[in-house]
Write a protein that holds these residues in place. Sequence first.
Motif, PDB file in Angstrom:
ATOM      1  N   GLN A  25      33.670  22.057  34.946  1.00 47.73           N
ATOM      2  CA  GLN A  25      34.765  22.982  35.247  1.00 47.73           C
ATOM      3  C   GLN A  25      35.969  22.228  35.800  1.00 47.73           C
ATOM      4  N   GLU A  28      37.747  20.683  32.893  1.00 48.79           N
ATOM      5  CA  GLU A  28      38.506  21.689  32.141  1.00 48.79           C
ATOM      6  C   GLU A  28      39.789  22.089  32.856  1.00 48.79           C
ATOM      7  N   VAL A  54      44.892  29.872  33.757  1.00 44.45           N
ATOM      8  CA  VAL A  54      43.458  29.885  33.514  1.00 44.45           C
ATOM      9  C   VAL A  54      42.824  30.991  34.357  1.00 44.45           C
ATOM     10  N   LEU A  56      39.305  32.048  36.210  1.00 45.41           N
ATOM     11  CA  LEU A  56      37.987  31.613  36.673  1.00 45.41           C
ATOM     12  C   LEU A  56      37.138  32.849  36.884  1.00 45.41           C
ATOM     13  N   ARG A 181      42.971  30.190  29.029  1.00 47.21           N
ATOM     14  CA  ARG A 181      41.748  29.402  29.216  1.00 47.21           C
ATOM     15  C   ARG A 181      40.850  30.182  30.160  1.00 47.21           C
ATOM     16  N   ILE A 183      37.348  29.997  32.267  1.00 46.00           N
ATOM     17  CA  ILE A 183      36.355  29.040  32.759  1.00 46.00           C
ATOM     18  C   ILE A 183      35.316  29.762  33.608  1.00 46.00           C
TER      19      ILE A 183
END
Length: 270
Positions: A25, A28, A54, A56, A181, A183
């Motif tokens: 992670q 990334e 991103v 999470l 993105r 994650i």
Amino acid sequence: SQIYGMEIDDAPNETYADVGGLEEQITEIREAVELPLTKPELFKKVGISPPRGVLLYGPPGTGKTLLARAVAHETNAKFLRVVGSELVQKYIGEGARLVRELFEHAKKDAPSIIFIDEIDAIGAHRSESITSGDREVQRTLMQLLADLDGFKDRGNVKIIGATNRIDILDPALLRPGRFDRIIEIPEPDIEGRLSIFKIHTKDMSVDDDIDLNEIAILTAGMKGSDIKAICTEAGMFAIRSEREKVSKNDFIKAIEKVGFDHRNGAGELI
Ligand code: ATP
């Protein structure tokens, strides 16, 4: 410091070394957030636009906030945090304005990272029946989407969202150019728990016979926030017995105590 509705940290102290069990992670997020901030020319040369934000996702207490703060530290960026549920519950009627101000601040303070915790509170799937409370949430979300879109070439402001309910998120948030993105921040496995224990015992004085491997085995199902609590509790047991070193037995008792609180929904875990 704290400006109405948002928390601003000019220089978070956390580093990637403080984050345990999330090596992939970290790789990334470095690519998606750090690289565009530190080497924007790479993206220009290749001719692609860098990821803007991103998301999470994963259970509470697994290190999402910690990771976001570490990225800010490693990129020398300001860290601006808001909590989705507060935007619509605590600052009623002002969610949209606060979102607008948040982005304005971030631009002024750039390089900066905007962290939106509990983003599901403003970004849940829009339902058919709209009550007035929902309307407020919707206005806040619309403002957020507008700000995300209005961001085109601002390479020096990055957005990190966090949620433990990715299943209810409005797909509009996940379109390219928004949170493009995604994650996963999962619960740690045994290796992950071991590295988190190493991190949190780094500055503790512990008995020589303590085997953190064994302790990692005993804490199946526990997350980073639990592990931090276990280390603190173990230290408290040592202090209570007027010892300067933390024993294996202190850890065992702490695991039981934190596990018990956990099962009973007490403490800061919920
Ligand atoms: P929430 O969804 O409740 O905001 P979160 O995923 O953001 O949770 P954090 O607030 O980052 O979790 O975790 C709380 C604390 O637990 C951290 O400050 C840290 O001390 C510890 N912790 C959690 N995960 C990790 C980890 N992977 N490595 C090291 N420490 C961790």
